[in-house]
Design an enzyme around this catalytic site. Sequence first.
Site, PDB file in Angstrom:
ATOM      1  N   HIS A 315       8.484   4.588  -3.587  1.00  0.00           N
ATOM      2  CA  HIS A 315       8.377   5.682  -2.631  1.00  0.00           C
ATOM      3  C   HIS A 315       9.047   6.925  -3.201  1.00  0.00           C
ATOM      4  O   HIS A 315       9.617   6.889  -4.283  1.00  0.00           O
ATOM      5  CB  HIS A 315       8.948   5.296  -1.275  1.00  0.00           C
ATOM      6  CG  HIS A 315      10.415   4.975  -1.280  1.00  0.00           C
ATOM      7  ND1 HIS A 315      10.904   3.763  -1.711  1.00  0.00           N
ATOM      8  CD2 HIS A 315      11.485   5.702  -0.915  1.00  0.00           C
ATOM      9  CE1 HIS A 315      12.224   3.767  -1.599  1.00  0.00           C
ATOM     10  NE2 HIS A 315      12.610   4.936  -1.126  1.00  0.00           N
ATOM     11  N   HIS A 317      11.672   8.815  -2.497  1.00  0.00           N
ATOM     12  CA  HIS A 317      13.095   9.151  -2.526  1.00  0.00           C
ATOM     13  C   HIS A 317      13.576   9.278  -3.964  1.00  0.00           C
ATOM     14  O   HIS A 317      13.180   8.509  -4.830  1.00  0.00           O
ATOM     15  CB  HIS A 317      13.913   8.089  -1.786  1.00  0.00           C
ATOM     16  CG  HIS A 317      13.928   8.313  -0.303  1.00  0.00           C
ATOM     17  ND1 HIS A 317      14.172   7.309   0.589  1.00  0.00           N
ATOM     18  CD2 HIS A 317      13.714   9.432   0.430  1.00  0.00           C
ATOM     19  CE1 HIS A 317      14.115   7.796   1.822  1.00  0.00           C
ATOM     20  NE2 HIS A 317      13.828   9.073   1.747  1.00  0.00           N
ATOM     21  N   ASP A 319      16.255   8.522  -5.417  1.00  0.00           N
ATOM     22  CA  ASP A 319      16.889   7.368  -6.061  1.00  0.00           C
ATOM     23  C   ASP A 319      15.853   6.325  -6.467  1.00  0.00           C
ATOM     24  O   ASP A 319      16.188   5.256  -6.967  1.00  0.00           O
ATOM     25  CB  ASP A 319      17.988   6.769  -5.177  1.00  0.00           C
ATOM     26  CG  ASP A 319      17.457   6.282  -3.839  1.00  0.00           C
ATOM     27  OD1 ASP A 319      16.467   6.863  -3.373  1.00  0.00           O
ATOM     28  OD2 ASP A 319      18.030   5.341  -3.269  1.00  0.00           O
ATOM     29  N   HIS A 320      14.580   6.643  -6.244  1.00  0.00           N
ATOM     30  CA  HIS A 320      13.524   5.749  -6.717  1.00  0.00           C
ATOM     31  C   HIS A 320      12.558   6.444  -7.672  1.00  0.00           C
ATOM     32  O   HIS A 320      11.785   5.789  -8.355  1.00  0.00           O
ATOM     33  CB  HIS A 320      12.758   5.161  -5.533  1.00  0.00           C
ATOM     34  CG  HIS A 320      13.581   4.214  -4.730  1.00  0.00           C
ATOM     35  ND1 HIS A 320      13.491   2.853  -4.842  1.00  0.00           N
ATOM     36  CD2 HIS A 320      14.566   4.444  -3.825  1.00  0.00           C
ATOM     37  CE1 HIS A 320      14.365   2.272  -4.040  1.00  0.00           C
ATOM     38  NE2 HIS A 320      15.030   3.225  -3.413  1.00  0.00           N
ATOM     39  N   HIS A 404       9.257   2.456   5.148  1.00  0.00           N
ATOM     40  CA  HIS A 404      10.571   3.081   4.959  1.00  0.00           C
ATOM     41  C   HIS A 404      10.479   4.601   5.105  1.00  0.00           C
ATOM     42  O   HIS A 404      11.239   5.210   5.843  1.00  0.00           O
ATOM     43  CB  HIS A 404      11.099   2.678   3.584  1.00  0.00           C
ATOM     44  CG  HIS A 404      12.320   3.398   3.145  1.00  0.00           C
ATOM     45  ND1 HIS A 404      13.525   3.251   3.779  1.00  0.00           N
ATOM     46  CD2 HIS A 404      12.531   4.265   2.128  1.00  0.00           C
ATOM     47  CE1 HIS A 404      14.425   4.001   3.171  1.00  0.00           C
ATOM     48  NE2 HIS A 404      13.853   4.628   2.171  1.00  0.00           N
ATOM     49  N   GLU A 450      15.298  -5.210  -1.586  1.00  0.00           N
ATOM     50  CA  GLU A 450      16.466  -4.355  -1.415  1.00  0.00           C
ATOM     51  C   GLU A 450      17.409  -5.040  -0.439  1.00  0.00           C
ATOM     52  O   GLU A 450      17.003  -5.910   0.325  1.00  0.00           O
ATOM     53  CB  GLU A 450      16.037  -2.986  -0.863  1.00  0.00           C
ATOM     54  CG  GLU A 450      15.428  -3.054   0.524  1.00  0.00           C
ATOM     55  CD  GLU A 450      16.058  -2.062   1.494  1.00  0.00           C
ATOM     56  OE1 GLU A 450      17.239  -1.738   1.294  1.00  0.00           O
ATOM     57  OE2 GLU A 450      15.377  -1.628   2.430  1.00  0.00           O
ATOM     58  N   HIS A 661      19.613  -3.107  -4.984  1.00  0.00           N
ATOM     59  CA  HIS A 661      19.767  -1.993  -4.066  1.00  0.00           C
ATOM     60  C   HIS A 661      20.706  -2.348  -2.921  1.00  0.00           C
ATOM     61  O   HIS A 661      20.335  -2.289  -1.741  1.00  0.00           O
ATOM     62  CB  HIS A 661      18.393  -1.578  -3.525  1.00  0.00           C
ATOM     63  CG  HIS A 661      18.347  -0.179  -2.983  1.00  0.00           C
ATOM     64  ND1 HIS A 661      18.804   0.146  -1.737  1.00  0.00           N
ATOM     65  CD2 HIS A 661      17.901   0.970  -3.515  1.00  0.00           C
ATOM     66  CE1 HIS A 661      18.628   1.433  -1.530  1.00  0.00           C
ATOM     67  NE2 HIS A 661      18.091   1.957  -2.597  1.00  0.00           N
ATOM     68  N   LYS A 709     -19.014 -32.602  -7.390  1.00  0.00           N
ATOM     69  CA  LYS A 709     -19.742 -33.083  -6.221  1.00  0.00           C
ATOM     70  C   LYS A 709     -19.740 -34.600  -6.185  1.00  0.00           C
ATOM     71  O   LYS A 709     -19.655 -35.205  -5.131  1.00  0.00           O
ATOM     72  CB  LYS A 709     -21.169 -32.544  -6.228  1.00  0.00           C
ATOM     73  CG  LYS A 709     -21.235 -31.120  -5.720  1.00  0.00           C
ATOM     74  CD  LYS A 709     -22.656 -30.662  -5.540  1.00  0.00           C
ATOM     75  CE  LYS A 709     -22.677 -29.241  -4.984  1.00  0.00           C
ATOM     76  NZ  LYS A 709     -23.907 -28.549  -5.344  1.00  0.00           N
TER      77      LYS A 709
END
EC number: 3.1.27.-
Lengths: 847, 604
Positions: A315, A317, A319-320, A404, A450, A661, A709
Amino acid sequence: MQGTAKALPGAAHGPKVRARRESGLSIPTLWVTAAWRPRKERGSQPGTPGSEGGSGALSGKSFNSSRKGVPGGTGLGSRTQGGWGPGPGRVLLQVQAPGRGRGPRAGPAWEPGLRPLHPPALGSHARPLGYAQAPPRQIRLRSVPPPPARVYLPCRRRRSRRCWTRRPAPSHRPAARDWLSAVQSEGPERGRAFPAGAPEAGAPGCACAVRAAGLVPAELRSWAVVGQAWSVGSGSAAATGWGAACRMPEIRVTPLGAGQDVGRSCILVSIGGKNVMLDCGMHMGFNDDRRFPDFSYITRNGRLTDFLDCVIISHFHLDHCGALPYFSEMVGYDGPIYMTHPTQAICPILLEDYRKIAVDKKGEANFFTSQMIKDCMKKVVAVHLHQTVQVDDELEIKAYYAGHVLGAAMFQIKVGSESVVYTGDYNMTPDRHLGAAWIDKCRPNLLITESTYATTIRDSKRCRERDFLKKVHETVERGGKVLIPVFALGRAQELCILLETFWERVNLKAPIYFSTGLTEKANHYYKLFITWTNQKIRKTFVQRNMFEFKHIKAFDRAFADNPGPMVVFATPGMLHAGQSLQIFRKWAGNEKNMVIMPGYCVQGTVGHKILSGQRKLEMEGRQVLEVKMQVEYMSFSAHADAKGIMQLVGQAEPESVLLVHGEAKKMEFLKQKIEQEFRVNCYMPANGETVTLPTSPSIPVGISLGLLKREMAQGLLPSAKKPRLLHGTLIMKDSSFQLVSSEQALKELGLAEHQLRFTCRVHLHDSRKEQETAARVYSHLKSVLKDHCVQHLPDGSVTVESILIQAAAHSEDPGTKVLLVSWTYQDEELGSYLTSLLKKGLPQAPS
Amino acid sequence: MQCAQIQINHHYVGLWTGHDFHPQFPSFATCSKTELIDLSTVDVILISNYHCMMALPYITEHTGFTGTVYATEPTVQIGRLLMEELVNFIERVPKAQSASLWKNKDIQRLLPSPLKDAVEVSTWRRCYTMQEVNSALSKIQLVGYSQKIELFGAVQVTPLSSGYALGSSNWIIQSHYEKVSYVSGSSLLTTHPQPMDQASLKNSDVLVLTGLTQIPTANPDGMVGEFCSNLALTVRNGGNVLVPCYPSGVIYDLLECLYQYIDSAGLSNIPFYFISPVANSSLEFSQIFAEWLCHNKQTKVYLPEPPFPHAELIQTNKLRHYPSIHGDFSNDFRQPCVVFTGHPSLRFGDVVHFMELWGKSSLNTVIFTEPDFSYLEALAPYQPLAMKCIYCPIDTRLNFIQVSKLLKEVQPLHVVCPEQYTQPPPAQSHRMDLMIDCQPPAMSYRRAEVLALPFKRLFEKIEIMPELADSLVPMEIKPGISLATVSAVLHTKDNKHVLQPPPRPAPPTSGKKRKRASEDIPDCKVLKPLLSGSIPVEQFVQTLEKHGFSDVKVEDTAKGHIVLLQEAETLIQIEEDSTHIICDNDEMLRVRLRDLVLKFLQKF
């Protein structure tokens, strides 16, 4: 948990030495080899291990990496010199058939063609992460257990997998040497043979290798040639390929950031010969080198593109994703970067914002530029939710909703039947603008989750909201100012919706401001990506778009000094820089005012300091700021709490869990809880620590429908008492595997069946006529063999299943009859049983 | 109408479906001939695009259908709007009662033309209600492009972008060894939706091709140009323009063209009205599906700007939308103007009022853009008509040139398509280019016909557990080909097959039990392999002698040899592909001889 020796807690200096346990274990003899081909044109020179001495020397060079440079804990000063790969290049596995000896080098003592997955020194820096690139999967049958691999193989007990961390390395010795000595301790001759890559011809195990060699499909043998040819050319390869080659399939995870820490998320995952980097974040707590992950861990000299198959960003943010332009443009990575559409849209804006603060306000040099952000975003491939993205022929990734922030996703990374799920940050309870994270029962080998709120179980959202509104309301009523530091996107929108509806309901007049120009833009993103918000907003957006606020207006710097109550949302959220910090400094001295921290604050930030009770802050310029205003913390950050994490583990049903995390202490607690409740192993590696999970993927083959079969027709459920067996022949041709009936296998190979038949003469004392003897034999067999089909044919012969019994007169003795019992090799058991039965004679006929 | 059904692994996958809509009789519609299929046996319905789901409530409600419907999110949302509009239009003109006696064949024969020729009138049904629509839509499972959806463990279906409309999809239906592609309503032109995903269609065993353009001779680009110029001409002359259209789809492209065209054509003062019960929703929804749009529009969203310029048209008040002609519209209405409204069949909806209002003046123009209805038939009841009629059908779906290009690119083993695509259209029978031309020739199907697809399933995927794989002993038979005999326990669950190692046989205990065990054994013991190869007599004899058989004699026969071991009174017949050992009942001897023979043979 056994296995992971404790990492030095955030040691700022000195080498980290970790203990590692070893165990001798058996190796599976059938390998799924994601074998290797020279991936693209990966400029690096392929190498093959040479002689022991050579390898030692070489590895001395390439493994001579410092142990201290782990991109480790929080306070690590020095940078690592080691890379996650061998300096010079990839090492190819050499495959030889000893029987067909190629020059002086006899064949290896293990199955040729195994994937040269990982170099031996698991924890060392010098790990050629990227060189094992897989061609079509192959199975390898009946190989010799490669003895040295034992060193690295953890126990195969299903439920108790161990995690290995870096090997202990006396600091005076290069890693490879160390590894070698470990090998030798297993068994001298093996130890020698193994790393050298060419065991002496007489080495134990070679005999088996001979057997195995005959079975190597031609394709692989040709690889052997390639391997050899390459080895000739490259004198500088590290002696790692062999050790790697014999390791069983495994998944390895190394956090470069977010290992027992929050911030700078960056996790390396190696699965099925593919290397994936999960997130590429920055650390808010640092302003020096430590703010970015240490990418030199992956490779020191090589190009990152050669070592990584893809990068996934969960995502937007920082920190990512904050280190992304640094990683791709300054360190250099040209491979694909995957993220969702909203992340792709918003991420460059936050990066630009971050850059501006760093460069324009703090005056940092050598920071990434706007152009770099743009160039970096060109490498991004956007993914849809649930879309299966084929990164290459074998590696596929799939995004799940994480809730999130807008566009946050969890990712499943899959190679063949092995898979890892990385959650990024997620939220298991829907909030005012986003839905809850969801994943199907995908049963990954490993769930990397996380654990920000590993120990917290939050009360209901409603209570928190009520508390929040009450506090804001009270402050405003008494004429105070409320500062809410937020990140421009995410929590801000949720709180805006909350305040907006509250203002409307209670009919408040105090102004609400939202700082910076980002606001409107941010809200616009929410409007355009409304499909990513929660159901309620999506349903009503045509009538009323929740992100069009009536009461919330743009903030101007001058407003901060206005008298009277107001509520201000200001960025950034941890009070570490920018407008929120400026306003904080202005308002901190008045006890009527209030600051509400709605999210998590990283250590080192002003936000963290005031939350931990500090009331006197040292600001830049040695100025001391006294905080008189009220400080409130409201957990609005949308991370799953302990309950939520457990819920997700329950949803995905992983075979093991790995925590990132979060703070080490809290992780420890959650780890225990997970291990207790789900009876799966749980790991929590520190930064730079590697967790290795062996996997045992099953081998997919094609079964002929006729055969299947036929089996299915005999009833679906095999009973426990008398399991029915399926018999067939597995044809291995090139890289395809087909399971067919034996008859079909013969036919397909153009071979005729050779019938082997036995006829035994059994002498019986019986003076009666042949026909009568036959009749007696028939009735006798009929009574004994109740389960079998016994028939008396018109020509006088008796059959039991397909076994033919005929009675004939003895040429000399009329009182003796000769029974001719005839059967084929396939009926040998029954035939042999019948002859022994008949030899005992017939019961007296009731005459 | 499009509808196909594919049976794979005993599971039916329905490929849905439009409905035959009878524009003359708006309150009725038929869906597929339900006698042909028992809908309760259909496991899954895959929806290609929002035009192809209009009959969904007929299928999911009251038929016993219990399966799942898969569609993309835009398809569902816009499909809902289309159905909502339809229901709304129909419910505006309620009928207290409806006649049904005329459906009797004898009476129908006597009726005037359109009714007389109508087929299967007995299956005509009343339009569904909004309640049924909601119930039908609730049965849909949302999917995203390239999402792999497992069905019953046996089949995997995947929607791919088809480039025709927002969220429109082609479907891949595959098992581990077979792949069927269903290509319906695809477009290679660059309009607003995400471009067609062609690469994933490669390596198909069968490609079912349907939903080609209705107007193969018209070029959509030219038509748009013609549309704009006619519109401008009429308006400049003081006339009004009526555009009968659906509330979603081509209208977005038309608005975008007009947006660029307005200023240059001096139309900035002319109001555009979009009248539909779902006009607002349609315009709003179009802006939020960024992920389903073409690249250009996606990058706009990243700025962030609305992807479609009609947002600006609305903001500047050039485009106004109303739920119906009543209410606000009557206050704002001013002429000359351009009106977009439905229904394109001109039989119901607000368009009827405008036809009545403007039909008498030759200044006005009606421009047909939707290709689904014959404009002549649509206009028939309004004749005589003074207003100008322009026919600019815009159909972006594949034409025959594009089809042959696509097929060359994708190279399916077999192509299956409706019969009418394999011959030129009846009206233009000389146009040999207006048919599908591919090698091998496409297999065609007719309505209500069952077509057996010409491939035989030979293999199924099975997984070998690593423990079992460990125990396999392969041998190289020919260069590059190795064999291993497998004896394993087959476990089948949810159509997934797994081979597990056989349980270890219980250790034999007492003698009696042992005997019994040996009787049981042929069932579960390792089966003896088949043998192959031949035995070289001389070497065999040498081997015999080496193993202590002294007086070995060899006799030649017509087919091979006979080896005599006189002492043991044993005779071994050796032929090219058989060996026969005839001996006394001496198990030891027999086993010894057997092992010697086996040395020369390969086992399977």
